[in-house]
Design an enzyme around this catalytic site. Structure first.
Site, PDB file in Angstrom:
ATOM      1  N   ARG A 175      45.006  44.321  41.078  1.00 35.01           N
ATOM      2  CA  ARG A 175      45.175  45.225  42.217  1.00 35.01           C
ATOM      3  C   ARG A 175      45.685  44.464  43.431  1.00 35.01           C
ATOM      4  O   ARG A 175      45.197  43.385  43.748  1.00 35.01           O
ATOM      5  CB  ARG A 175      43.835  45.876  42.593  1.00 35.01           C
ATOM      6  CG  ARG A 175      43.332  46.852  41.590  1.00 35.01           C
ATOM      7  CD  ARG A 175      42.368  47.860  42.171  1.00 35.01           C
ATOM      8  NE  ARG A 175      41.316  47.325  43.000  1.00 35.01           N
ATOM      9  CZ  ARG A 175      40.439  48.072  43.656  1.00 35.01           C
ATOM     10  NH1 ARG A 175      40.523  49.386  43.592  1.00 35.01           N
ATOM     11  NH2 ARG A 175      39.488  47.539  44.375  1.00 35.01           N
ATOM     12  N   ASP A 235      34.694  39.452  38.346  1.00 36.15           N
ATOM     13  CA  ASP A 235      33.949  38.299  38.868  1.00 36.15           C
ATOM     14  C   ASP A 235      32.554  38.219  38.258  1.00 36.15           C
ATOM     15  O   ASP A 235      32.062  37.132  37.969  1.00 36.15           O
ATOM     16  CB  ASP A 235      33.831  38.394  40.398  1.00 36.15           C
ATOM     17  CG  ASP A 235      35.111  37.942  41.097  1.00 36.15           C
ATOM     18  OD1 ASP A 235      35.930  37.254  40.458  1.00 36.15           O
ATOM     19  OD2 ASP A 235      35.287  38.291  42.281  1.00 36.15           O
ATOM     20  N   THR A 270      46.719  47.434  49.295  1.00 40.45           N
ATOM     21  CA  THR A 270      47.028  48.830  48.933  1.00 40.45           C
ATOM     22  C   THR A 270      46.179  49.346  47.768  1.00 40.45           C
ATOM     23  O   THR A 270      46.114  50.550  47.543  1.00 40.45           O
ATOM     24  CB  THR A 270      48.501  48.962  48.505  1.00 40.45           C
ATOM     25  OG1 THR A 270      48.680  48.176  47.306  1.00 40.45           O
ATOM     26  CG2 THR A 270      49.436  48.465  49.588  1.00 40.45           C
ATOM     27  N   ASP A 298      32.578  43.509  42.006  1.00 47.19           N
ATOM     28  CA  ASP A 298      33.800  43.162  41.267  1.00 47.19           C
ATOM     29  C   ASP A 298      33.439  42.854  39.813  1.00 47.19           C
ATOM     30  O   ASP A 298      32.806  41.835  39.523  1.00 47.19           O
ATOM     31  CB  ASP A 298      34.475  41.946  41.930  1.00 47.19           C
ATOM     32  CG  ASP A 298      35.839  41.680  41.328  1.00 47.19           C
ATOM     33  OD1 ASP A 298      35.929  41.504  40.089  1.00 47.19           O
ATOM     34  OD2 ASP A 298      36.833  41.668  42.079  1.00 47.19           O
TER      35      ASP A 298
HETATM   36  C1  PRP Z   1      39.629  45.899  38.532  1.00 44.66           C
HETATM   37  C2  PRP Z   1      39.182  46.660  37.300  1.00 44.66           C
HETATM   38  C3  PRP Z   1      40.324  47.606  37.058  1.00 44.66           C
HETATM   39  C4  PRP Z   1      40.787  47.911  38.456  1.00 44.66           C
HETATM   40  C5  PRP Z   1      40.272  49.265  38.840  1.00 44.66           C
HETATM   41  O1  PRP Z   1      40.516  44.911  38.188  1.00 44.66           O
HETATM   42  O2  PRP Z   1      38.893  45.855  36.214  1.00 44.66           O
HETATM   43  O3  PRP Z   1      41.357  47.041  36.300  1.00 44.66           O
HETATM   44  O4  PRP Z   1      40.225  46.907  39.320  1.00 44.66           O
HETATM   45  O5  PRP Z   1      40.745  49.632  40.069  1.00 44.66           O
HETATM   46  P1  PRP Z   1      41.761  50.831  40.273  1.00 44.66           P
HETATM   47  O6  PRP Z   1      41.210  51.989  39.543  1.00 44.66           O
HETATM   48  O7  PRP Z   1      41.762  51.023  41.775  1.00 44.66           O
HETATM   49  O8  PRP Z   1      43.108  50.414  39.763  1.00 44.66           O
HETATM   50  P2  PRP Z   1      41.074  43.853  39.256  1.00 44.66           P
HETATM   51  O9  PRP Z   1      42.415  44.281  39.763  1.00 44.66           O
HETATM   52  O10 PRP Z   1      40.020  43.571  40.285  1.00 44.66           O
HETATM   53  O11 PRP Z   1      41.370  42.594  38.378  1.00 44.66           O
HETATM   54  P3  PRP Z   1      40.440  41.668  37.443  1.00 44.66           P
HETATM   55  O12 PRP Z   1      40.055  42.502  36.261  1.00 44.66           O
HETATM   56  O13 PRP Z   1      41.351  40.556  37.101  1.00 44.66           O
HETATM   57  O14 PRP Z   1      39.230  41.224  38.225  1.00 44.66           O
HETATM   58  N1  URA Z   2      37.386  46.894  40.684  1.00 47.17           N
HETATM   59  C1  URA Z   2      36.115  46.412  40.585  1.00 47.17           C
HETATM   60  O1  URA Z   2      35.878  45.425  39.877  1.00 47.17           O
HETATM   61  N2  URA Z   2      35.149  47.053  41.270  1.00 47.17           N
HETATM   62  C2  URA Z   2      35.371  48.123  42.036  1.00 47.17           C
HETATM   63  O2  URA Z   2      34.423  48.662  42.631  1.00 47.17           O
HETATM   64  C3  URA Z   2      36.692  48.598  42.137  1.00 47.17           C
HETATM   65  C4  URA Z   2      37.677  47.974  41.443  1.00 47.17           C
END
Ligand code: PRP
Ligand code: URA
Length: 206
Positions: free
Chosen positions: A101, A200, A105, A197
């Site tokens: 993400r 994480d 945005t 997160d």
């Molecule tokens: C998180 C999660 C989803 C996304 C959801 O990933 O695992 O993929 O956010 O958010 P959205 O519905 O607003 O798109 P992130 O981008 O934090 O990456 P990561 O899995 O590498 O931590």
């Molecule tokens: N991605 C996450 O890991 N947590 C949230 O709450 C939203 C997006």
């Protein structure tokens, strides 16, 4: 259509998952256990074929899963659900989609894609713990449709109402299964109350 699990065994685990004191090892175990419950719910209509089976006592009829299934974790947090999915579907194939993400945005930025093109009517199961704005989920499903997939389901642990609404608007043909539906997104596009997160917490990178 979106199905939210309400079983006490799931709610118990979701509560532990949310707890900020839950360490990564337990967090990963809970993600796996909840994922198996999600698979149970999402695969109630999976195709089977009737087979003969010989028990030590008698011959009888049974059922074998008769469906080609492709699991598609969204990197990186979706990887936390993969082992559990393979535990219940050991013959599934796996494709991965990398998406991050944009921090300001919250729109998804795709950075990797390795998914086998659809050969026929195989079932694609997209797995990602969080459905927040819905951007990542919508983009992932769009990519799968371009690869020829016509039967897709999306499985998440926690979903925000905003993400569910966006997903249902964009992909009304793709059922969603989630272990919880939360209140809302905050100004940073995190799910409230959520669990923070997910990536994480799975990978211990807080
Ligand atoms: C998180 C999660 C989803 C996304 C959801 O990933 O695992 O993929 O956010 O958010 P959205 O519905 O607003 O798109 P992130 O981008 O934090 O990456 P990561 O899995 O590498 O931590
Ligand atoms: N991605 C996450 O890991 N947590 C949230 O709450 C939203 C997006």
């Amino acid at each position: 259509m979106t199905t939210i699990l309400s079983h006490p065994l799931v709610r118990h685990r979701i509560t532990l998952l949310r707890d900020r004191a839950t360490p990564p090892k337990l967090f990963r175990e809970l993600v796996g256990e909840i994922t198996e419950f999600l698979a149970y719910e999402a695969l109630g209509d999976v195709k089977t074929r009737e087979v003969d089976v010989e028990t030590p006592v008698a011959n009888t009829r049974g059922a074998r899963i008769d469906e080609r299934i492709v699991l598609v974790p969204i990197l990186r947090a979706g990887m936390g659900m993969l082992d559990a999915m393979l535990h219940v579907l050991p013959y599934a194939k796996v494709g991965v989609l990398g998406m991050q993400r944009d921090e300001s945005t919250a729109e998804p930025v795709p950075y990797y894609a390795k998914v086998p093109p659809a050969k026929g009517d195989e079932l694609a199961l997209v797995i990602d713990p969080m459905l927040a704005t819905g951007g990542s989920a919508c983009d992932a499903v769009q990519q799968l449709k371009k690869l020829g997939y016509v039967r897709i389901k999306f499985l998440s642990l926690i979903a925000a109402p905003e993400g569910i609404a966006r997903f249902e608007r964009n992909h009304p043909d793709v059922p969603v299964f989630s272990a919880a539906k939360d209140e809302r997104l905050n100004s940073h596009f995190y799910i409230v109350p959520g669990l923070g997160d997910a990536g994480d917490r799975i990978f211990g990178t807080l």
